[in-house]
Design a protein around this motif. Sequence first.
Motif, PDB file in Angstrom:
ATOM      1  N   ALA A 297       0.830  -1.203   0.000  1.00 52.35           N
ATOM      2  CA  ALA A 297       0.000   0.000   0.000  1.00 52.35           C
ATOM      3  C   ALA A 297       0.866   1.255   0.000  1.00 52.35           C
ATOM      4  O   ALA A 297       0.524   2.261  -0.626  1.00 52.35           O
ATOM      5  N   ASP A 298       2.002   1.213   0.705  1.00 50.24           N
ATOM      6  CA  ASP A 298       2.949   2.337   0.663  1.00 50.24           C
ATOM      7  C   ASP A 298       3.472   2.542  -0.753  1.00 50.24           C
ATOM      8  O   ASP A 298       3.586   3.671  -1.243  1.00 50.24           O
ATOM      9  N   CYS A 299       3.792   1.441  -1.414  1.00 54.42           N
ATOM     10  CA  CYS A 299       4.302   1.506  -2.791  1.00 54.42           C
ATOM     11  C   CYS A 299       3.231   2.059  -3.730  1.00 54.42           C
ATOM     12  O   CYS A 299       3.523   2.887  -4.599  1.00 54.42           O
ATOM     13  N   LEU A 300       2.004   1.628  -3.543  1.00 58.53           N
ATOM     14  CA  LEU A 300       0.903   2.124  -4.388  1.00 58.53           C
ATOM     15  C   LEU A 300       0.663   3.614  -4.156  1.00 58.53           C
ATOM     16  O   LEU A 300       0.275   4.340  -5.079  1.00 58.53           O
ATOM     17  N   ALA A 301       0.900   4.072  -2.925  1.00 59.01           N
ATOM     18  CA  ALA A 301       0.820   5.512  -2.663  1.00 59.01           C
ATOM     19  C   ALA A 301       1.898   6.244  -3.452  1.00 59.01           C
ATOM     20  O   ALA A 301       1.669   7.350  -3.958  1.00 59.01           O
ATOM     21  N   GLY A 302       3.066   5.617  -3.561  1.00 56.15           N
ATOM     22  CA  GLY A 302       4.128   6.201  -4.371  1.00 56.15           C
ATOM     23  C   GLY A 302       3.762   6.245  -5.843  1.00 56.15           C
ATOM     24  O   GLY A 302       4.091   7.213  -6.550  1.00 56.15           O
ATOM     25  N   VAL A 303       3.079   5.206  -6.330  1.00 62.51           N
ATOM     26  CA  VAL A 303       2.616   5.182  -7.722  1.00 62.51           C
ATOM     27  C   VAL A 303       1.653   6.338  -7.966  1.00 62.51           C
ATOM     28  O   VAL A 303       1.738   7.031  -8.993  1.00 62.51           O
ATOM     29  N   TRP A 304       0.738   6.560  -7.013  1.00 61.16           N
ATOM     30  CA  TRP A 304      -0.184   7.709  -7.135  1.00 61.16           C
ATOM     31  C   TRP A 304       0.586   9.018  -7.243  1.00 61.16           C
ATOM     32  O   TRP A 304       0.271   9.863  -8.088  1.00 61.16           O
ATOM     33  N   ALA A 305       1.596   9.195  -6.393  1.00 59.84           N
ATOM     34  CA  ALA A 305       2.375  10.438  -6.417  1.00 59.84           C
ATOM     35  C   ALA A 305       3.092  10.611  -7.750  1.00 59.84           C
ATOM     36  O   ALA A 305       3.136  11.716  -8.307  1.00 59.84           O
ATOM     37  N   ASN A 306       3.628   9.518  -8.291  1.00 62.09           N
ATOM     38  CA  ASN A 306       4.329   9.571  -9.577  1.00 62.09           C
ATOM     39  C   ASN A 306       3.389   9.986 -10.697  1.00 62.09           C
ATOM     40  O   ASN A 306       3.676  10.920 -11.468  1.00 62.09           O
ATOM     41  N   ARG A 307       2.251   9.308 -10.790  1.00 62.96           N
ATOM     42  CA  ARG A 307       1.299   9.601 -11.865  1.00 62.96           C
ATOM     43  C   ARG A 307       0.650  10.977 -11.668  1.00 62.96           C
ATOM     44  O   ARG A 307       0.399  11.698 -12.643  1.00 62.96           O
ATOM     45  N   GLY A 308       0.379  11.327 -10.422  1.00 63.79           N
ATOM     46  CA  GLY A 308      -0.217  12.628 -10.157  1.00 63.79           C
ATOM     47  C   GLY A 308       0.718  13.772 -10.511  1.00 63.79           C
ATOM     48  O   GLY A 308       0.290  14.794 -11.052  1.00 63.79           O
ATOM     49  N   GLN A 309       1.994  13.602 -10.215  1.00 54.86           N
ATOM     50  CA  GLN A 309       2.977  14.625 -10.551  1.00 54.86           C
ATOM     51  C   GLN A 309       3.071  14.811 -12.062  1.00 54.86           C
ATOM     52  O   GLN A 309       3.163  15.941 -12.558  1.00 54.86           O
TER      53      GLN A 309
ATOM     54  N   THR B 123       9.738   3.627   4.001  1.00 52.47           N
ATOM     55  CA  THR B 123      10.294   4.654   3.115  1.00 52.47           C
ATOM     56  C   THR B 123      10.792   4.037   1.820  1.00 52.47           C
ATOM     57  O   THR B 123      10.635   4.626   0.738  1.00 52.47           O
ATOM     58  N   ARG B 124      11.359   2.833   1.894  1.00 55.09           N
ATOM     59  CA  ARG B 124      11.888   2.163   0.701  1.00 55.09           C
ATOM     60  C   ARG B 124      10.775   1.873  -0.300  1.00 55.09           C
ATOM     61  O   ARG B 124      10.907   2.161  -1.503  1.00 55.09           O
ATOM     62  N   TRP B 125       9.665   1.323   0.179  1.00 57.35           N
ATOM     63  CA  TRP B 125       8.617   0.925  -0.761  1.00 57.35           C
ATOM     64  C   TRP B 125       7.833   2.108  -1.299  1.00 57.35           C
ATOM     65  O   TRP B 125       7.390   2.090  -2.455  1.00 57.35           O
ATOM     66  N   PHE B 126       7.675   3.158  -0.502  1.00 51.81           N
ATOM     67  CA  PHE B 126       7.063   4.367  -1.052  1.00 51.81           C
ATOM     68  C   PHE B 126       7.939   4.939  -2.165  1.00 51.81           C
ATOM     69  O   PHE B 126       7.444   5.355  -3.218  1.00 51.81           O
TER      70      PHE B 126
ATOM     71  N   VAL C 142       2.396  -0.415 -11.033  1.00 50.96           N
ATOM     72  CA  VAL C 142       1.888  -1.368 -10.046  1.00 50.96           C
ATOM     73  C   VAL C 142       2.779  -2.606  -9.994  1.00 50.96           C
ATOM     74  O   VAL C 142       2.980  -3.195  -8.924  1.00 50.96           O
ATOM     75  N   ALA C 143       3.344  -2.983 -11.125  1.00 49.25           N
ATOM     76  CA  ALA C 143       4.187  -4.173 -11.191  1.00 49.25           C
ATOM     77  C   ALA C 143       5.388  -4.085 -10.256  1.00 49.25           C
ATOM     78  O   ALA C 143       5.885  -5.112  -9.764  1.00 49.25           O
ATOM     79  N   SER C 144       5.866  -2.879 -10.008  1.00 50.60           N
ATOM     80  CA  SER C 144       7.040  -2.706  -9.146  1.00 50.60           C
ATOM     81  C   SER C 144       6.698  -2.898  -7.669  1.00 50.60           C
ATOM     82  O   SER C 144       7.599  -2.950  -6.822  1.00 50.60           O
ATOM     83  N   CYS C 145       5.407  -3.010  -7.351  1.00 50.16           N
ATOM     84  CA  CYS C 145       4.954  -3.061  -5.959  1.00 50.16           C
ATOM     85  C   CYS C 145       4.658  -4.473  -5.462  1.00 50.16           C
ATOM     86  O   CYS C 145       3.871  -4.651  -4.524  1.00 50.16           O
ATOM     87  N   ASP C 146       5.272  -5.469  -6.067  1.00 53.29           N
ATOM     88  CA  ASP C 146       5.010  -6.851  -5.653  1.00 53.29           C
ATOM     89  C   ASP C 146       5.840  -7.196  -4.419  1.00 53.29           C
ATOM     90  O   ASP C 146       6.930  -7.756  -4.512  1.00 53.29           O
ATOM     91  N   THR C 147       5.324  -6.853  -3.261  1.00 56.20           N
ATOM     92  CA  THR C 147       6.024  -7.128  -2.006  1.00 56.20           C
ATOM     93  C   THR C 147       5.921  -8.592  -1.597  1.00 56.20           C
ATOM     94  O   THR C 147       6.632  -9.032  -0.679  1.00 56.20           O
TER      95      THR C 147
END
Length: 293
Positions: free
Chosen positions: A210-222, A270-273, A282-287
């Motif tokens: 979920a932290d990683c997916l939050a990072g995906v949102w930030a990337n796409r939103g930016q 912090t790493r996964w975000f 999303v593929a990068s977020c396979d924890t």
Amino acid sequence: MRIDELPQSARIEDRRGIPGGRGGIGIGMVVVLALIGWALGIDPRTLIGGAEMILSGGEQQQTSSPSTKPGSPPDAMANFVSAILGSTETVWTDIFAQSGRTYTAPTLVMFSGATQSGCGAARSAMGPFYCPLDQKVYLDTSFFQDLEGRLGACQVGSKTCQFSQAYVIAHEVGHHVQNLLGVLPKVQQAQRAMDETESNILQVRVELQADCLAGVWANRGQAKWDFIEPGDVDSALQTASAIGDDRLQRRSQGYVVPDAFTHGSSAQRTRWFTIGLKSGTVASCDTFRNEQL
């Protein structure tokens, strides 16, 4: 961060100001009940909700909807929350469409003190959470004050704290994405056959994703709105670190018990975000398949 160009969500349910029942339990009791729940394999929210009902004399927790209709809320905080939720709706609709899926957005419930969710009683001391049963995110915005003050997650009064708050919302929406993708149901089924330690280890992977997916949102939103300003990312990373299990355990009890982790360490969060923020995929977020968390 800049939110002036972000779309407003119509999926805000504002229950602030609606009484959530008298009595109430303190943070100490919440911690005790959480530990008991983990030991017995019971959802801590069930125990907390039961305690709330007993202390309130069996009164019904708030369930009514606000008198105002859903839409763009009037006050600054609700307007901010609506903008962040609206941005997640746009981002995840686009991502799902790219793989031929349809994204169904969650509702975000703003409350003060206590309310009722599809997963049981919700209290501010529990922090923000996502309930897969009713597909709603529950947020007492006083948690944002805790981020600045008690948890020291971002500089008090700093504008960069807004991005930290947005990260928290995006993380909970990440759980909704996991639910739509079938991740949460599979995890919950697997946890039923596990002991506490094994279940916690699996839950950490859920939270880090979920932290990683939050990072995906930030990337796409930016990329779409150019809303990130200098210091925002550092503030979000500081927040991820501040709410890591190791930091919270050390703060509350003076020592760390890794087997009791349910959200991941500060370094892991912090790493996964960061992974999601840099990749935007999303593929990068396979924890779950990544041995190194």
